[in-house]
Design an enzyme around this catalytic site. Structure first.
Site, PDB file in Angstrom:
ATOM      1  N   HIS A 194    -101.267 -17.253   7.901  1.00 53.32           N
ATOM      2  CA  HIS A 194    -102.657 -16.888   8.202  1.00 53.32           C
ATOM      3  C   HIS A 194    -103.543 -18.127   8.246  1.00 53.32           C
ATOM      4  CE1 HIS A 194    -101.934 -12.746   8.176  1.00 53.32           C
ATOM      5  NE2 HIS A 194    -102.130 -12.450   6.909  1.00 53.32           N
ATOM      6  N   ARG A 337     -92.562  -6.807  26.187  1.00 52.78           N
ATOM      7  CA  ARG A 337     -91.403  -6.785  25.291  1.00 52.78           C
ATOM      8  C   ARG A 337     -91.499  -5.564  24.392  1.00 52.78           C
ATOM      9  NH1 ARG A 337     -90.248 -11.647  21.152  1.00 52.78           N
ATOM     10  NH2 ARG A 337     -91.964 -10.666  20.017  1.00 52.78           N
ATOM     11  N   CYS A 507     -88.954 -18.534  27.146  1.00 52.79           N
ATOM     12  CA  CYS A 507     -90.121 -18.335  26.280  1.00 52.79           C
ATOM     13  C   CYS A 507     -89.933 -19.199  25.036  1.00 52.79           C
ATOM     14  CB  CYS A 507     -90.255 -16.878  25.844  1.00 52.79           C
ATOM     15  SG  CYS A 507     -90.547 -15.720  27.179  1.00 52.79           S
TER      16      CYS A 507
END
Length: 593
Positions: A194, A337, A507
């Site tokens: 975070h 996805r 990716c």
């Protein structure tokens, strides 16, 4: 004054030099005390007062985050408020006080540690984020119970400092005013934390995973922090400081040059054009993907729709989201996805399912196929959204063709249901797979025969191939997609997909760095899907790389026997491109990988 250079993980780019503020923000020590029947009400009132104070503070921090970083980042504090308000969680604390006659501090600590142990057994990335929230809440509540209101002393107003901590939390990141922090240095943490996400949103340089930072950095010592290279220099000399400022100016000029070319085709000098798509994590990032000139979206991470919710999003929620993406890119591919879910990302009724090792357990396509009603609901949303653009479905963590075949059966089922119900939807849907495991690489021939496209997820493929946890700061130097084993795997997938004539993309962060871009170009990849912040640099690099020369260099790198050697070959070959004669590779605003 001892001069020393510490190494860590570059989490938020940028260079800063300032004096250190070493913050002891861990769990405070406290003395246990018995609570007798006559003291229950007073102890409960003391607990309630602490909880209310923490709730108010978290609310204020959430508002400050909303103003400084945006609504998505502010959700970090919403999750922490929910913990403080959780009746079942706090009820366990109250029962301990009454039944075991212990003080609020000890009771709260016991319940938090018990919950932490349960969550850590799953080991999944999102659950680790919740453990981070849990630790932050425990620290705040215990400090309030002990009469310690603050967690940090920012120092004199107007003096920007380098904040050094054992573990940087989101709360501490936002606790300071904008002008009080020059950079962050933390012993623990990774890019996925975070606090790391928030530091990047705020534009504050940050280095994590710096072993021994608290013991080796004295309060007030001068630090030079480079959030791109992941280094922290203690008491830098004049030359080091001057060089750092030069690097910062160079990076900023390079970023400006790359951004000036947004909208130009990513075509090499010898005429090979690369399609650059963006990765999309959150709905709020859609503008960012569009603004950097992405040619569609190569990866929509749908599991992020689950975060912060007590229930799974329904079909209409997903349809509206997928449709909004398709309408933003009407002439381009949008790859959805399917849920890459783990035990922690489900609503409460799924939370009882625990996995001793979720990285190798019940996640991704396995969860979707074991929960077909949930999966079919998502497929229905994708089929409906396909009416508004070239929307495709991608399956994560596939290891064999059985998973593809079963998924296609569920697509047919969803299509039939919608037709029976009179709901408009697409009559066909391209289904692709993500190659993220050695098994998928070895089975790529069979997979290519049973799917419509392939995308290589380099982050997970690196993790599973090298047996390295990419979230572990101690193993950061061992986690590299430039390892010869990975390079050879990537080349094998490219060769097979070319032979079968199916679209192939990549990716992951490998495609956003100069060395990775060069290698992928050299082995034939023609579609890159990366974070929007990396797209301008990727395009700039490709426009200056000859694909035939890149192929020669890629072959040399694959023949290497060690990571050190393969990295050296790729890095050393950069000067062979005419467009990079004066390029400072280590100074670029992206990592080498």
């Amino acid at each position: 004054m001892k001069h020393e250079i510490l190494s860590g993980i570059g989490v938020s780019r940028g260079v800063a030099t300032a004096s250190a503020l070493v913050v002891e923000d861990g769990i405070p020590d406290f003395d246990s005390h018995p609570v007798f029947i006559d003291d229950w009400e007073a102890e409960m009132a003391r607990l309630d007062a602490a909880l209310n104070a923490v709730k108010d503070r978290l609310g204020a921090l959430g508002q400050r985050t909303m103003e400084r970083a945006g609504p998505e980042e502010a959700k970090i504090f919403e999750a922490q408020v929910m913990m403080v308000e959780d009746e079942e969680f706090i009820g366990r604390v109250r029962r301990l006080i009454r039944e075991n006659h212990i003080g609020a501090e000890r009771a709260f600590e016991f319940v938090v540690l018990e919950q932490r142990e349960l969550w850590l057994e799953s080991g999944s990335p999102i659950l680790r984020a919740r453990v981070e929230d849990l630790a932050a809440v425990m620290s705040r509540v215990l400090r309030r119970l002990m009469g310690k209101a603050g967690v940090a002393n920012p120092g004199p107003t107007g003096e920007a400092r380098v904040v050094v901590v054992r573990e940087l939390t989101a709360g501490l990141t936002i606790e300071f005013e904008r002008g009080q922090v020059a950079a962050f240095v933390s012993e623990e943490g990774t890019r996925a934390s975070h606090a790391g996400i928030l530091a990047r949103s705020l534009g504050i340089p940050c280095v994590m995973g710096v072993t021994g930072a608290i013991s080796r950095i004295a309060n007030g010592s001068t630090l030079l922090v480079d959030g791109t290279t992941g280094t922290v220099t203690i008491h830098p000399d004049a030359d080091e400081t001057a060089s750092a400022m030069e690097r910062r100016a160079y990076r900023r000029s390079m970023e400006a040059e790359c951004e000036s070319e947004i909208g130009s085709p990513a075509t090499t000098p010898d005429g090979k054009t690369i399609v650059l798509r963006g990765n999309l994590d959150l709905p709020e990032e859609l503008d960012a993907v569009s603004d950097v000139g992405a040619e569609g979206v190569g990866l929509v991470r749908t599991e992020f729709l689950v975060l912060g919710r007590t229930q799974m999003p329904n079909e209409n929620d997903q349809y509206r989201y997928f449709r909004s993406i398709a309408e933003r890119f009407p002439e381009s591919v949008v790859v959805i996805r399917s849920y890459d879910l783990g035990g922690d990302k489900f609503p409460d009724d799924f939370m009882a399912i625990r996995d001793p090792n979720p990285f190798l357990g019940w996640r991704a396509i396995r969860v979707c196929l074991d929960q077909p009603e949930m999966f079919v609901q998502q497929i229905r949303a994708v089929l409906r959204a396909r009416l508004h653009g070239d929307v495709q479905l991608m399956l994560p963590l596939v290891t064999g063709i059985e998973e593809v075949i079963r998924s296609r059966e569920l697509v047919a089922q969803a299509m039939s249901e919608l037709k029976t119900e009179g709901v408009e939807c697409a009559t066909e849907l391209p289904v692709g797979v993500m190659v993220e495991t050695p098994a998928a690489v070895l089975m790529i021939d069979e997979l290519a025969e049973n799917c419509d496209f392939v995308s290589v997820g380099t982050n997970d493929l690196t993790q599973y191939t090298l047996a390295v946890d990419r979230s572990n700061a101690r193993l950061a130097d061992r986690f590299s997609p430039l390892h010869p084993a990975l390079l050879r795997m990537l080349a094998r997938v490219s060769d097979v997909c070319e032979r079968h004539g199916i679209p192939l993309s990549v990716c992951g962060e490998l495609a956003s760095g100069p060395l990775g871009t060069m290698f992928l170009l050299g082995i034939g990849y023609s579609t890159f899907s990366i974070a929007p912040t990396g797209l301008p640099m990727a395009g700039w690099l490709i426009r200056r790389m000859d694909s035939k020369l890149a192929a020669e260099i890629a072959l040399e790198a694959m023949e290497c026997a060690t990571l050190t050697a393969s990295t050296a070959v790729l890095a050393g070959a950069f000067s062979r491109f005419p467009g990079f004669k004066d390029l400072e590779l280590d100074w670029l605003p992206v990592g080498a990988g």
